[in-house]
Design an enzyme around this catalytic site. Structure first.
Site, PDB file in Angstrom:
ATOM      1  CD  GLN A  63      35.360  38.081  34.365  1.00 17.25           C
ATOM      2  OE1 GLN A  63      35.970  37.889  33.314  1.00 17.25           O
ATOM      3  NE2 GLN A  63      34.915  37.078  35.111  1.00 17.25           N
ATOM      4  CB  SER A  67      44.885  48.203  31.340  1.00 17.52           C
ATOM      5  OG  SER A  67      44.718  49.458  31.949  1.00 17.52           O
ATOM      6  CD  GLU A  75      32.707  41.477  46.007  1.00 15.19           C
ATOM      7  OE1 GLU A  75      33.349  41.552  44.931  1.00 15.19           O
ATOM      8  OE2 GLU A  75      33.262  41.309  47.102  1.00 15.19           O
TER       9      GLU A  75
HETATM   10  N1  THU Z   1      38.282  41.510  44.345  1.00 17.93           N
HETATM   11  C1  THU Z   1      36.948  41.222  44.230  1.00 17.93           C
HETATM   12  O1  THU Z   1      36.505  40.599  43.260  1.00 17.93           O
HETATM   13  N2  THU Z   1      36.128  41.642  45.214  1.00 17.93           N
HETATM   14  C2  THU Z   1      36.527  42.344  46.313  1.00 17.93           C
HETATM   15  O2  THU Z   1      35.684  42.812  47.072  1.00 17.93           O
HETATM   16  C3  THU Z   1      37.949  42.511  46.583  1.00 17.93           C
HETATM   17  C4  THU Z   1      38.854  42.242  45.443  1.00 17.93           C
HETATM   18  C5  THU Z   1      39.174  41.097  43.252  1.00 17.93           C
HETATM   19  C6  THU Z   1      39.713  42.245  42.445  1.00 17.93           C
HETATM   20  C7  THU Z   1      40.987  41.640  41.888  1.00 17.93           C
HETATM   21  O3  THU Z   1      40.655  40.929  40.712  1.00 17.93           O
HETATM   22  C8  THU Z   1      41.418  40.651  42.962  1.00 17.93           C
HETATM   23  O4  THU Z   1      40.275  40.406  43.776  1.00 17.93           O
HETATM   24  C9  THU Z   1      42.559  41.138  43.830  1.00 17.93           C
HETATM   25  O5  THU Z   1      42.288  42.380  44.375  1.00 17.93           O
END
Ligand code: THU
Length: 160
Positions: A63, A67, A75
């Site tokens: 999500q 900002s 996770e």
């Molecule tokens: N992201 C995740 O949802 N899990 C992770 O372990 C790595 C990164 C998301 C955060 C952000 O919304 C996007 O991936 C790029 O970093």
């Protein structure tokens, strides 16, 4: 002075087709969650699915927020909701799938450091390993029998 070696054991499946049937079902839930991610800034969609010992499956996706630091990874969205909804349940398995809308993602995508720390908290809380599987949009799937393989020397409540 002496040196120590810390080892991590990971199992690598060649593809989604090769993972156990019950994990496929869980991964399908993660993929469905991934495709509902709110990630207009990174266009990097991540889904997580958690199997609890009460047989419930809890899912989450990343999500994002205008900002940027206010956003949350898939996770942690999933694991915080799982513990909020079922505080006494044991987390058996956590699976992750990530897909970029900008480029192909065939490399398995492991959880970020902050998510590893969050997962570690629940592994310590429940005193039982959390099995994990992670993949990209397709390609190899990595399995770890515990978060410990991904976060050796974790900081936990025993230091407090
Ligand atoms: N992201 C995740 O949802 N899990 C992770 O372990 C790595 C990164 C998301 C955060 C952000 O919304 C996007 O991936 C790029 O970093």
């Amino acid at each position: 002075m002496k040196s120590i070696t810390i080892t991590s054991n990971l199992d690598i499946y060649d593809s989604f087709e090769d993972i156990p049937a019950e994990i496929k079902e869980l991964m399908e839930a993660a993929i469905e969650a991934r495709d509902k991610a709110y990630a207009p800034y990174s266009k990097f969609h991540v889904g997580a699915a958690i199997l609890l010992d009460n047989s419930e499956i809890i899912t989450g996706s990343n999500q994002e927020n205008a900002s940027y630091p206010s956003g949350l990874c898939a996770e942690r969205t999933a694991i915080y909701y799982a513990n909020a909804k079922y505080p006494d349940a044991i987390i058996k398995t956590l699976v992750i799938s990530a897909k970029s809308l900008m480029h192909s993602m065939i490399t398995p995508v492991p959880p970020c450091g902050a998510c590893r720390q969050a997962i570690a908290e629940y592994e310590v809380k429940q005193d039982e390993p959390i099995e994990m599987y992670f993949m990209g949009a397709s390609g190899k799937v990595v399995r770890s029998e515990s978060l410990k393989n991904l976060l050796p020397l974790a900081f936990d409540n025993t230091f407090l």
